[in-house]
Design a protein around this motif. Sequence first.
Motif, short mmCIF file in Angstrom:
data_model
loop_
_atom_site.label_atom_id
_atom_site.label_comp_id
_atom_site.label_asym_id
_atom_site.label_seq_id
_atom_site.Cartn_x
_atom_site.Cartn_y
_atom_site.Cartn_z
N GLU A 306 -20.72 42.71 -16.84
CA GLU A 306 -22.08 42.50 -16.35
C GLU A 306 -22.43 41.03 -16.16
O GLU A 306 -23.47 40.71 -15.59
CB GLU A 306 -23.10 43.15 -17.29
CG GLU A 306 -23.39 42.39 -18.58
CD GLU A 306 -22.37 42.66 -19.67
OE1 GLU A 306 -22.54 42.12 -20.78
OE2 GLU A 306 -21.41 43.40 -19.41
N GLN A 543 -26.51 52.99 -9.62
CA GLN A 543 -26.02 51.62 -9.82
C GLN A 543 -26.41 50.73 -8.65
O GLN A 543 -26.85 49.59 -8.84
CB GLN A 543 -24.50 51.62 -10.00
CG GLN A 543 -23.92 50.23 -10.24
CD GLN A 543 -22.43 50.26 -10.51
OE1 GLN A 543 -21.88 51.27 -10.94
NE2 GLN A 543 -21.74 49.15 -10.25
N GLN A 547 -28.73 47.36 -8.63
CA GLN A 547 -28.03 46.10 -8.33
C GLN A 547 -28.83 45.19 -7.40
O GLN A 547 -28.73 43.96 -7.50
CB GLN A 547 -26.68 46.40 -7.70
CG GLN A 547 -25.83 45.17 -7.44
CD GLN A 547 -25.45 44.42 -8.70
OE1 GLN A 547 -24.57 44.82 -9.43
NE2 GLN A 547 -26.16 43.32 -8.98
N SER A 553 -24.76 40.99 -12.81
CA SER A 553 -24.15 42.26 -12.45
C SER A 553 -24.52 43.32 -13.46
O SER A 553 -25.38 43.10 -14.33
CB SER A 553 -22.63 42.11 -12.33
OG SER A 553 -22.06 43.24 -11.68
N CYS A 581 -22.61 47.48 -4.45
CA CYS A 581 -22.33 47.19 -5.86
C CYS A 581 -21.42 45.97 -5.98
O CYS A 581 -20.68 45.64 -5.06
CB CYS A 581 -21.69 48.40 -6.53
SG CYS A 581 -22.74 49.87 -6.59
N LYS A 582 -21.46 45.32 -7.13
CA LYS A 582 -20.61 44.16 -7.37
C LYS A 582 -19.32 44.51 -8.10
O LYS A 582 -18.45 43.66 -8.26
CB LYS A 582 -21.39 43.10 -8.17
CG LYS A 582 -22.51 42.45 -7.37
CD LYS A 582 -23.22 41.37 -8.17
CE LYS A 582 -24.30 40.70 -7.34
NZ LYS A 582 -25.05 39.67 -8.12
#
Length: 796
Positions: A306, A543, A547, A553, A581-582
């Motif tokens: 994260e 998610q 985000q 993250s 998303c990352k």
Amino acid sequence: MDFNHNMWYASSPFRILLTPLWWASAVPKPSMKVPAMTRFSAPIAEQIWDMKYRFKEADGTPIDDTVEDTWHRIAKALAAVEKDPSAWEPKFYDALSDFKFLPAGRITAGAGTARSVTLFNCFVMGTIPDSMGGIFEMLKEAALTMQQGGGIGYDFSTIRPRGAGVKGVAADASGPLSFMDVWDAMCRTIMSAGSRRGAMMATMRCDHPDVEDFITAKSDPARLRMFNMSVLITDPFMEAVKADGPWDLVFDGDIYRTVRARDLWDGIMQSTYDYAEPGVIFIDRINQMNNLSYCETIAATNPCGEQPLPPYGACLLGSINMARLVANPFDQGASLDEDALVDLVATAVRMMDNVVDASRFPLEAQKAEAKAKRRIGLGVTGLADALLMVGLRYGSAEAARQTDRWMHAIARAAYLASVDLAREKGSFPLFDADAFLASGAMQDMDDDVKDKIRQNGIRNALLTSIAPTGTISLYAGNVSSGIEPVFAYSYTRKVLQKDGSRTEEEVVDYAVQMWRDLKGDAPLPDYFVNAQTLAPLDHVRMQAAAQKWIDSSISKTINCPEDISFDAFKEVYMAAWDQGCKGCTTYRPNDVTGSVLSVSDESAPSEAPEQVRNSGDGAEVVYMSEPLDRPQELEGATYKLKWPDSEHAIYITVNDLVIAGHRRPFEVFINSKNMEHFAWTVALTRMISAVFRRGGDVSFVVEELKAVFDPRGGAWMGGKYVPSILAAIGGVIEKHMISIGFLAGEGMGLKADPTADVVAINHGQRGKACSSCGAYDLRMVEGCMTCGSCGYSKCG
């Protein structure tokens, strides 16, 4: 009847005299209709506090008598850096009270204790030089950081690939994985934050020549057990995958070979399908969106993913408890109290900014990096519970839209609070208004917020992150973890008391318990869902919704059913990429990764709380707060160890205690006729037995012994090289632990338990046993293998 301090406090006619006036603001508003609860709404919450966060003397004598003492300790420590501490201490206490704001465990356990620990959770270490001296200097820094309780991340892409020439010596390079093995061995010897083992993240670029070996490294069950691993995926690689094009593997400008991009992608997918690793990090997206892209380049993350951080980057974590902020839960007008949210976020940002000044740092470079950018990672927990309270099904389109709105409100409040701090205390030293506002993450921010940043600056370079909150969520009453769905509505837990008796407890999700308190026996509505019944793409949707407003993250695990097809599994990762998303982490239970709590297929949602149970005979917990007395009789086994070239054999006896239906090692006796061995075998007997009688994570005894190398040389035994006689003893103890079901296999990761020579006990369980309590209740939560029974996690 047990005396309950909190119930007495709430009902005492003297409470007005005992309570400071500012404490009254911590009581929920009458309109919120929150059921009356003690400070600890469940026994497990108090146990977590006592084991992990309660400040005690070295001999175990409590200094924090109550959780209120813990909150006062934290509030006082973080207010101490203010110009007027007396004005801020009660405000900080109010934010902490009733578990509304939850600083991460290192802050909760360490603030105000004067212990030599860091309050920061996450570190990414310096860039590893491609030289022997530089590599081992980095190893030393890692050890110093982990010694103070920090989880660390490293990018191993900077080390030349296996087989590459080494200038000045007639040898080829051993490659980055060989040095990862060294890091792994170091990590085994470092205990972080008291009882927790060190946690590490290893990353490697998708174009490194050794990436294929990296991808499959954890197929070896005994290798790199201390690491979480992730592949750094670039935008050009994803374009090549979609176009089914070629992909060059390069180092230092040289192309080593060219592969088919889709084959490499499928290799990553197959490994994580089989072994739950490696994870995937979309590194170009992370750097493009980074507020600090003008002054840093990110190539690694902290252990749970994260926090993408630059070299020597450090970040601290904390979470807003969304479940505590819902007004009129489960009523027609249920809603999140956004005024209370904004006020709480502002206070939390100030508290976390103060941690930067209050904390110790293992290395000066980490301190300088933290103070130059003043990163914080404010996140949430209890999101799924909050959604249930307002009548929304986690994973639905409307739940995703609501999550977007709530996270937007948090981001906006956090940035405005940081602007106010900048006006009062100054911006972070590396602030550049034009460059900061040109970053990818700021493009979606509200115009009025951007105008205020341009006018006044901002105190913190990055502000939001969603971290794993498994333990602090239990501490807060078993609220749903982070942005994860409710994992299980309830489960049964047995706790060993100091007198040897056992109590059985039902651990119930916070929202489910609130429903019971408000609605009695009314069946749960059909919008109640849990991680076992949720479609993987619904996880991705949630998610992605969060985000958008998280400048760092998110740590999240996408639970996939065991029978998901490989093509459907790959679709999950492609959806994460397509939706912004990352990164992406999944968990698919199987014979290798282990099983999880199961939900009866026949259960309707209203029946699920009574049906969710451990896959065997219930979640069993062994909790020993003090050493147990030795029973008159114990069962055990004796093993003969014949070390090559030694005249006399060594005999090792391991005796076990049966607790909560599980056997665990209780004592060891090591004997030999060779008097040269007498002193050290007696010492080893006493030390190992003392550790075993304390309970907890005793598997490290095996790891430590097996890591001992004799400079005079080891020996080949059973077709395997054993580096020392101590390592051989460690192997015998490991063998015994496997035979009684305490360990799942050699290296704690074999597909099946080996057949024991002396004792064979069949527990009828699938998957691994928890190394701390012995329960067969391991699950993947936010990237960490976590025990649902005792809360132990292999991550930091």
